[in-house]
Design a protein around this motif. Sequence first.
Motif, short mmCIF file in Angstrom:
data_model
loop_
_atom_site.label_atom_id
_atom_site.label_comp_id
_atom_site.label_asym_id
_atom_site.label_seq_id
_atom_site.Cartn_x
_atom_site.Cartn_y
_atom_site.Cartn_z
N PRO A 1 0.91 -1.31 0.13
CA PRO A 1 0.11 -0.10 0.14
C PRO A 1 1.15 0.91 0.01
N GLY A 2 0.68 2.25 -1.32
CA GLY A 2 0.93 3.35 -1.15
C GLY A 2 2.42 3.07 -1.87
N THR B 1 -0.35 -0.53 -9.19
CA THR B 1 -0.25 -1.43 -7.88
C THR B 1 -0.28 -2.67 -8.01
N GLY B 2 -0.67 -3.26 -6.71
CA GLY B 2 -1.01 -3.80 -6.24
C GLY B 2 0.28 -5.04 -6.84
N ARG B 3 -0.73 -6.38 -7.36
CA ARG B 3 0.63 -7.48 -7.62
C ARG B 3 0.38 -7.37 -9.34
N HIS B 4 1.51 -7.46 -9.98
CA HIS B 4 1.32 -7.07 -11.62
C HIS B 4 2.30 -7.97 -11.74
N SER B 5 1.89 -8.31 -13.02
CA SER B 5 3.05 -9.84 -13.82
C SER B 5 3.98 -9.05 -15.18
N PHE B 6 4.94 -8.93 -15.16
CA PHE B 6 5.29 -8.57 -16.40
C PHE B 6 5.75 -9.36 -18.23
N GLY B 7 5.26 -11.01 -17.23
CA GLY B 7 5.68 -12.25 -18.24
C GLY B 7 6.93 -12.72 -18.29
N VAL B 8 7.34 -13.47 -19.27
CA VAL B 8 8.20 -13.55 -19.46
C VAL B 8 9.30 -13.18 -20.52
N ILE B 9 9.98 -12.27 -19.92
CA ILE B 9 11.54 -11.21 -21.27
C ILE B 9 12.02 -12.29 -21.91
N ASP B 10 12.45 -11.45 -23.36
CA ASP B 10 13.38 -12.52 -23.94
C ASP B 10 14.33 -12.18 -23.35
N GLU B 11 15.12 -13.45 -24.09
CA GLU B 11 16.87 -12.69 -24.07
C GLU B 11 17.34 -11.29 -24.51
N ARG B 12 18.26 -10.56 -23.49
CA ARG B 12 18.48 -8.89 -24.16
C ARG B 12 17.37 -8.34 -24.06
N GLY B 13 16.07 -8.68 -23.71
CA GLY B 13 15.41 -7.91 -23.16
C GLY B 13 14.76 -6.63 -22.37
N GLY B 14 13.94 -6.01 -22.24
CA GLY B 14 13.37 -5.01 -21.08
C GLY B 14 12.30 -4.51 -21.01
#
Length: 262
Positions: A64-65, A76-89
Amino acid sequence: MTVTDTFAEEWTAWHEEHERRRADKHGFLAITSIRWLGEEPETYDDVPGAWSIGPEGIVVSLAPGESLVVDGTEITGRHSFGVIDERGGITAGFGDAVVEIAKRGGNDILRPRHPDNPVLVGYRGTEAYPPDPKWALPGRFVAYETPVPTTVGSVVDGLEHVYEAVGEIEFTVGDAVHSLIAFPGSAPGALHVLFVDQTSGKTTYAANRSLSVAAPDAEGNVVIDFNRATNLPCAYTDHATCPLPPAGNRLPVAVEAGEKLP
């Protein structure tokens, strides 16, 4: 104005722009740490949230905050950035700082970047050899029939990178012919070279030097301008995963051109 004067002016303009990008408030000089993510959530003192990895990729749980801004949207809260490829970002913002969420050498990492990092605040530029047209050498690119997966080491012990080598650049220094293995560059058709030479560890950075080469012409002709050899981030920060040159890219000559030790 002589050809040498024009050459020096063009190099100066290029290097000033390179220095400007290097000293960007969220560039690699602003990195305050490198975090290697695992399955157990962990919190850090230079980035909001508890971070972990799992089947859905990189996940942050914000208290919170706490919040992050991704592509202009506050999360906010819970967040998924997913699977990131090699050398990706992915880059997420918080306050005047950002965090790089990336994959390097098969590892999921975080690198917070703060504009008030002392490495950035104290940066006063990088010395270089005076530009000299004699180090802008004609060369010939010999393409491989198919790209060759090439494993190289890293400045991080135990970490490896795999790049696709697309061919070799042949050129002459004095009476000797040399060659450098080339990877794809950032622009279409362009080439990227990592190398060391007899100045490495003396007047230039020991681990590697980086050089971009414009796309070859129809006959494979290129200009390999060592005056534009630059340092990679690992020359300035311990929080880098820079690749080392391929084994064949160790020149037996002193290339007294390009950027020197920071």
